[in-house]
Design a protein around this motif. Structure first.
Motif, PDB file in Angstrom:
ATOM      1  N   LEU A  51       0.855  -1.181   0.000  1.00 30.95           N
ATOM      2  CA  LEU A  51       0.000   0.000   0.000  1.00 30.95           C
ATOM      3  C   LEU A  51       0.891   1.231   0.000  1.00 30.95           C
ATOM      4  O   LEU A  51       1.928   1.245   0.667  1.00 30.95           O
ATOM      5  CB  LEU A  51      -0.866   0.054   1.269  1.00 30.95           C
ATOM      6  N   SER A  52       0.485   2.242  -0.710  1.00 32.69           N
ATOM      7  CA  SER A  52       1.210   3.507  -0.683  1.00 32.69           C
ATOM      8  C   SER A  52       0.235   4.629  -0.392  1.00 32.69           C
ATOM      9  O   SER A  52      -0.887   4.646  -0.916  1.00 32.69           O
ATOM     10  CB  SER A  52       1.901   3.766  -2.020  1.00 32.69           C
ATOM     11  N   THR A  53       0.677   5.564   0.435  1.00 34.06           N
ATOM     12  CA  THR A  53      -0.095   6.758   0.736  1.00 34.06           C
ATOM     13  C   THR A  53       0.707   7.968   0.273  1.00 34.06           C
ATOM     14  O   THR A  53       1.810   7.822  -0.270  1.00 34.06           O
ATOM     15  CB  THR A  53      -0.378   6.872   2.250  1.00 34.06           C
ATOM     16  N   TYR A  54       0.197   9.136   0.514  1.00 36.81           N
ATOM     17  CA  TYR A  54       0.908  10.350   0.112  1.00 36.81           C
ATOM     18  C   TYR A  54       2.291  10.409   0.760  1.00 36.81           C
ATOM     19  O   TYR A  54       3.261  10.779   0.125  1.00 36.81           O
ATOM     20  CB  TYR A  54       0.087  11.587   0.501  1.00 36.81           C
ATOM     21  N   ASP A  55       2.377  10.036   2.030  1.00 28.78           N
ATOM     22  CA  ASP A  55       3.630  10.175   2.776  1.00 28.78           C
ATOM     23  C   ASP A  55       4.565   8.975   2.713  1.00 28.78           C
ATOM     24  O   ASP A  55       5.777   9.132   2.764  1.00 28.78           O
ATOM     25  CB  ASP A  55       3.351  10.457   4.256  1.00 28.78           C
ATOM     26  N   THR A  56       4.016   7.754   2.669  1.00 28.53           N
ATOM     27  CA  THR A  56       4.902   6.599   2.854  1.00 28.53           C
ATOM     28  C   THR A  56       4.331   5.325   2.246  1.00 28.53           C
ATOM     29  O   THR A  56       3.272   5.339   1.617  1.00 28.53           O
ATOM     30  CB  THR A  56       5.224   6.409   4.351  1.00 28.53           C
TER      31      THR A  56
END
Length: 121
Positions: A91-96
């Motif tokens: 999973l990827s988010t805006y931050d990490t």
């Protein structure tokens, strides 16, 4: 690079709608495409609107915010785990980035990552 172990056991779900999705947990990730609505959440918070689910996942978080110009962060982690026969759900988010493995492979994943030079806390 430092990886943080998240405590909660997770489930990866396919849901029919967002009713009952509890966003208050440590990790709750929604993904929507033209074909499905997916949810990753603590196992004890799987909603009734679940059509399919896979339980017994554990997660690692890449510590700190990652700049978009960084290259190969997720590939490096995935490569170490692949060489050790450990499959992932990423999973990827805006931050990490987050890397999930099945519970029965989690200790092996931690050992492989430490051996490869990652700090795991």
């Amino acid at each position: 690079m430092t990886l943080q172990v998240l405590a909660a056991g997770l489930s990866v779900c396919k849901v029919s709608d967002l009713s009952g999705v509890d966003l208050s947990g440590e990790l709750c990730f929604l993904g929507k495409t033209d074909r499905e609505l997916s949810l990753v959440c603590p196992t004890d918070r799987v909603p009734d609107s679940t059509l399919a689910r896979e339980d017994s996942w554990r997660a690692l978080r890449v510590a700190g915010a990652l700049d978009f110009s960084l290259v190969g962060v997720l590939a490096g982690i995935a490569g170490v785990l692949a060489r050790n026969g450990i499959s992932i759900f990423a999973l990827s988010t805006y931050d990490t980035d987050y890397v999930l493995t099945k519970e029965e492979q989690f200790d092996r994943a931690l050992a492989a990552l430490r051996q490869a030079g990652y700090d795991v806390e």
